[in-house]
Design a protein around this motif. Sequence first.
Motif, PDB file in Angstrom:
ATOM      1  N   THR A 112       0.714  -1.259  -0.139  1.00  0.00           N
ATOM      2  CA  THR A 112       0.000   0.140   0.013  1.00  0.00           C
ATOM      3  C   THR A 112       0.858   1.280   0.113  1.00  0.00           C
ATOM      4  O   THR A 112       2.006   1.311   0.357  1.00  0.00           O
ATOM      5  CB  THR A 112      -0.894   0.078   1.215  1.00  0.00           C
ATOM      6  OG1 THR A 112      -0.046  -0.195   2.445  1.00  0.00           O
ATOM      7  CG2 THR A 112      -2.180  -0.973   1.151  1.00  0.00           C
ATOM      8  N   ILE A 113       0.412   2.378  -0.431  1.00  0.00           N
ATOM      9  CA  ILE A 113       1.058   3.608  -0.577  1.00  0.00           C
ATOM     10  C   ILE A 113       0.759   4.516   0.215  1.00  0.00           C
ATOM     11  O   ILE A 113      -0.567   4.808   0.428  1.00  0.00           O
ATOM     12  CB  ILE A 113       1.094   4.121  -1.968  1.00  0.00           C
ATOM     13  CG1 ILE A 113       1.522   3.187  -3.147  1.00  0.00           C
ATOM     14  CG2 ILE A 113       1.932   5.457  -2.166  1.00  0.00           C
ATOM     15  CD1 ILE A 113       2.766   2.404  -3.081  1.00  0.00           C
ATOM     16  N   GLY A 114       1.540   5.121   1.415  1.00  0.00           N
ATOM     17  CA  GLY A 114       0.945   6.316   2.134  1.00  0.00           C
ATOM     18  C   GLY A 114       1.429   7.346   1.666  1.00  0.00           C
ATOM     19  O   GLY A 114       2.464   7.543   1.030  1.00  0.00           O
ATOM     20  N   VAL A 115       0.813   8.602   2.233  1.00  0.00           N
ATOM     21  CA  VAL A 115       1.404  10.114   1.969  1.00  0.00           C
ATOM     22  C   VAL A 115       1.389  10.565   3.219  1.00  0.00           C
ATOM     23  O   VAL A 115       0.005  10.695   3.511  1.00  0.00           O
ATOM     24  CB  VAL A 115       0.667  10.515   0.843  1.00  0.00           C
ATOM     25  CG1 VAL A 115       0.738  12.136   0.435  1.00  0.00           C
ATOM     26  CG2 VAL A 115       0.441   9.903  -0.564  1.00  0.00           C
ATOM     27  N   TYR A 116       2.479  11.228   3.550  1.00  0.00           N
ATOM     28  CA  TYR A 116       2.597  12.125   4.785  1.00  0.00           C
ATOM     29  C   TYR A 116       2.481  13.535   4.462  1.00  0.00           C
ATOM     30  O   TYR A 116       3.585  13.829   3.668  1.00  0.00           O
ATOM     31  CB  TYR A 116       3.767  11.716   5.560  1.00  0.00           C
ATOM     32  CG  TYR A 116       4.249  12.624   6.798  1.00  0.00           C
ATOM     33  CD1 TYR A 116       3.167  12.751   7.792  1.00  0.00           C
ATOM     34  CD2 TYR A 116       5.303  13.281   6.851  1.00  0.00           C
ATOM     35  CE1 TYR A 116       3.643  13.426   8.769  1.00  0.00           C
ATOM     36  CE2 TYR A 116       5.728  14.129   7.665  1.00  0.00           C
ATOM     37  CZ  TYR A 116       4.856  14.344   8.815  1.00  0.00           C
ATOM     38  OH  TYR A 116       5.078  15.010   9.890  1.00  0.00           O
ATOM     39  N   ASP A 117       1.692  14.538   4.957  1.00  0.00           N
ATOM     40  CA  ASP A 117       2.089  15.770   4.812  1.00  0.00           C
ATOM     41  C   ASP A 117       2.541  16.524   6.048  1.00  0.00           C
ATOM     42  O   ASP A 117       1.947  16.488   6.991  1.00  0.00           O
ATOM     43  CB  ASP A 117       0.391  16.281   4.749  1.00  0.00           C
ATOM     44  CG  ASP A 117       0.526  17.981   4.086  1.00  0.00           C
ATOM     45  OD1 ASP A 117       1.444  18.427   4.632  1.00  0.00           O
ATOM     46  OD2 ASP A 117      -0.378  18.228   3.477  1.00  0.00           O
ATOM     47  N   MET A 118       3.665  17.026   5.699  1.00  0.00           N
ATOM     48  CA  MET A 118       4.387  17.810   6.873  1.00  0.00           C
ATOM     49  C   MET A 118       3.662  18.963   7.441  1.00  0.00           C
ATOM     50  O   MET A 118       3.797  19.266   8.520  1.00  0.00           O
ATOM     51  CB  MET A 118       5.822  18.092   6.297  1.00  0.00           C
ATOM     52  CG  MET A 118       6.921  17.059   6.093  1.00  0.00           C
ATOM     53  SD  MET A 118       8.589  17.470   5.564  1.00  0.00           S
ATOM     54  CE  MET A 118       8.896  18.450   6.938  1.00  0.00           C
ATOM     55  N   LYS A 119       3.196  19.676   6.533  1.00  0.00           N
ATOM     56  CA  LYS A 119       2.406  20.697   7.212  1.00  0.00           C
ATOM     57  C   LYS A 119       1.136  20.552   8.061  1.00  0.00           C
ATOM     58  O   LYS A 119       0.881  21.231   9.146  1.00  0.00           O
ATOM     59  CB  LYS A 119       1.974  21.612   5.891  1.00  0.00           C
ATOM     60  CG  LYS A 119       2.782  22.080   5.083  1.00  0.00           C
ATOM     61  CD  LYS A 119       2.380  22.982   3.973  1.00  0.00           C
ATOM     62  CE  LYS A 119       3.585  23.560   2.978  1.00  0.00           C
ATOM     63  NZ  LYS A 119       2.826  24.441   1.714  1.00  0.00           N
ATOM     64  N   THR A 120       0.421  19.542   7.742  1.00  0.00           N
ATOM     65  CA  THR A 120      -0.611  19.059   8.621  1.00  0.00           C
ATOM     66  C   THR A 120      -0.617  18.060   9.567  1.00  0.00           C
ATOM     67  O   THR A 120      -0.976  17.777  10.504  1.00  0.00           O
ATOM     68  CB  THR A 120      -1.911  18.459   7.688  1.00  0.00           C
ATOM     69  OG1 THR A 120      -1.551  17.367   7.017  1.00  0.00           O
ATOM     70  CG2 THR A 120      -2.256  19.584   6.635  1.00  0.00           C
ATOM     71  N   GLY A 121       0.801  17.089   9.381  1.00  0.00           N
ATOM     72  CA  GLY A 121       1.245  16.187  10.300  1.00  0.00           C
ATOM     73  C   GLY A 121       0.374  14.765  10.132  1.00  0.00           C
ATOM     74  O   GLY A 121       0.214  14.126  10.736  1.00  0.00           O
TER      75      GLY A 121
END
Length: 719
Positions: free
Chosen positions: A232-241
């Motif tokens: 599976t592919i995750g996406v992490y957003d540094m701005k929102t955490g």
Amino acid sequence: MLITMNAAAQLKQFSLEDLNFGGTNYHNMIPEYRNITWWGDELVLRNAEECKLVNKANGKETTLFTEAQLNAWAKTNEDSNILNLGWAQFPYAGKSLVLIANKQERMLIDFKKKAVVWRQASKGQEFADWNNASKAVAYVSDHNLYVMDAEGKTTQLSTDGSREIVYGQAVHRNEFASMKGTFWSPDGTKLAFNRMDQSMVADYPQVNTFEREATYEPDKYPMCGMTSHKVTIGVYDMKTGKTVYLKAGDPTDRYFTNLAWAPDGKKVYMFELNRDQNDCRLTAYDAETGEKTGELYREVDEKYVEPLNPIVFLPWDKSQFIMQSRQDGYNHLYLCTLGMHGSRMASNTKSLEVEQLTEGKWEVLSVLGFNSKTKSIIYKSNEASPIQQNVYSVSVANKKRTRIDEGGKGWHEGSTISASGRYLLDNYQEPTVPRRIVAIDTQTGKSHCILNAKDPWKEKGYNIPEYSCGKLKAADGTTDLYWRMVKPVDFDPNKKYPTVVYVYGGPHAHNVDARWHYSSRSWETYMAQKGYLLFILDNRGSEHRGKDFEQATFRQLGQEEMKDQMKGVEYLKSLPYVDQDRMGVHGWSFGGFMTISLMTNYPDVFKVGVAGGPVIDWKWYEVMYGERYMDTPESNPEGYAKTSLLNKAKDLKGKLQIITGMNDPTVVPQNCLMFLNACSEAGTQPDFFAYPGEGHNMMGHKSVHLHERITQYFEDYLK
């Protein structure tokens, strides 16, 4: 004649310490090289002790800084000195900043201001992926995935990482060009990453024999037809955490690969492939929500589709990207425009306009980048010849192709372009050119030679054999196949020589091209020195010759390849100096499979063989590669039976040595062991040697030992 013979006798003889990559003198025997990288449109030469600016117009070198200076500016001590200037990076065009690291941290040092301007901890970080836009780094520690921002704040993205739940690493056993597991957005604020659940995959029982009591150290190894892992592919957003996972549906028996970001970082694109590998789809996902936003392109094939390259957006138009595809039979470039209607390649696709940019019976081998000023794509291809690799540009506007490298008939392997695409660092070899590196202004055509390497073998006075290249027809009677021959040192056409066929023969590889000595392996030179003739042929099924050429072996690996190799043998037998009674064969991996295949299918032709790391039965090979070319054992029982070498053990006549790394994670040792068992039951007598603790290839100085063993086997039984 006496003078000539004495001169030849005075020439040096090679040892494996000279020729083998694990040898003690090998580094002195390879062509000179320059470790040069781009700093925007400027060239920087990286040596162990200093970095120099290289003038593209005249080659003049000016020192930028030394290792000692960097250590002084960084205020390091002996335990934390800069590790290696050979890895120095210059990530910002026009800024005097070098990215460098020691055992504790990575640093940006301003070499004009002579000071460290930024530091970030790096100790204990595995699979570290640093982004130059945000200065954030993604890394793995104790199986879990972390992100550290530019200020040093660390966020743990996973907590369930383990041997069975793998984060941030390459998946699908590195197939489909999967070489990494983290993917930064262009601005470096979002991270896409792989999560691989392999808890359902069977353990292969590898054993560590170097302990007082051998210990169990299993590999996860999904064999053909058996349960594979789920990605599976995750996406992490540094701005929102926040972390979201792409809603791609059930990942069972599916492959996700070649991830790419939209220029604005709002979407993630990837190729999705079914387990049969005959239905490939380019899909798009919202990076914020993980929702699927569209299927842009679909390609199906009755045999297989193999996506190997992510899409790449044009730097001057965010609505267009380049895609590579073999849909017309050869790997070519396609210009894709978002938001348009209709498609020339996929009638069910409504959101993508697709236009073919390159075409012909040749292949694009890689894309180097773009020239934004001329709006052109810079790429490598074998358009000039199947055994060449040259650098070209193609205009997006009119599809005009222009060759921009310097060399006429060579292999341009290390060639790179500058940030703007205007300048080409042309690094290449030709059969009689050990290496030449030239800086070329593609706009004016002016160039300057930075390195014209001398032949290290001639310089040091070694007796060198003759290398030649030619072509013959494949077993289909129409296809050209290319071969290389290495004749014995001091060749006499009136003598008859023992001959060894070196073979690989499988997909994603080739042996013969227009590099130095036609890409001859140094072991061939060693054997030629000992009085052998070496012959190497690239059969159908090998790379870079188009889809039909490669797919001729589908569901029957080894069969068409053997027919082509026997055409090579037929040619050899026509030569008066080839001793038909002393013919041998050697190969490794797929070549080991081919070696035993040839030894057992043509037992009266080959007197001696050495097979390294051989596949014996494709049911023991891994899912992604094995099923692509053979389908599953359940759907192709005839093919698996025909290609299995277990059934051929009884046909072995000549002397055969099998060699394996006892902890091989690629071609597991079960292959060799079960063939030995089949031979014991059939009453045939192969020889066997195993390297404890070694993998698919022998590393370091053990490679010298390996090639001594291979050589001695031919010396004992063929000469």
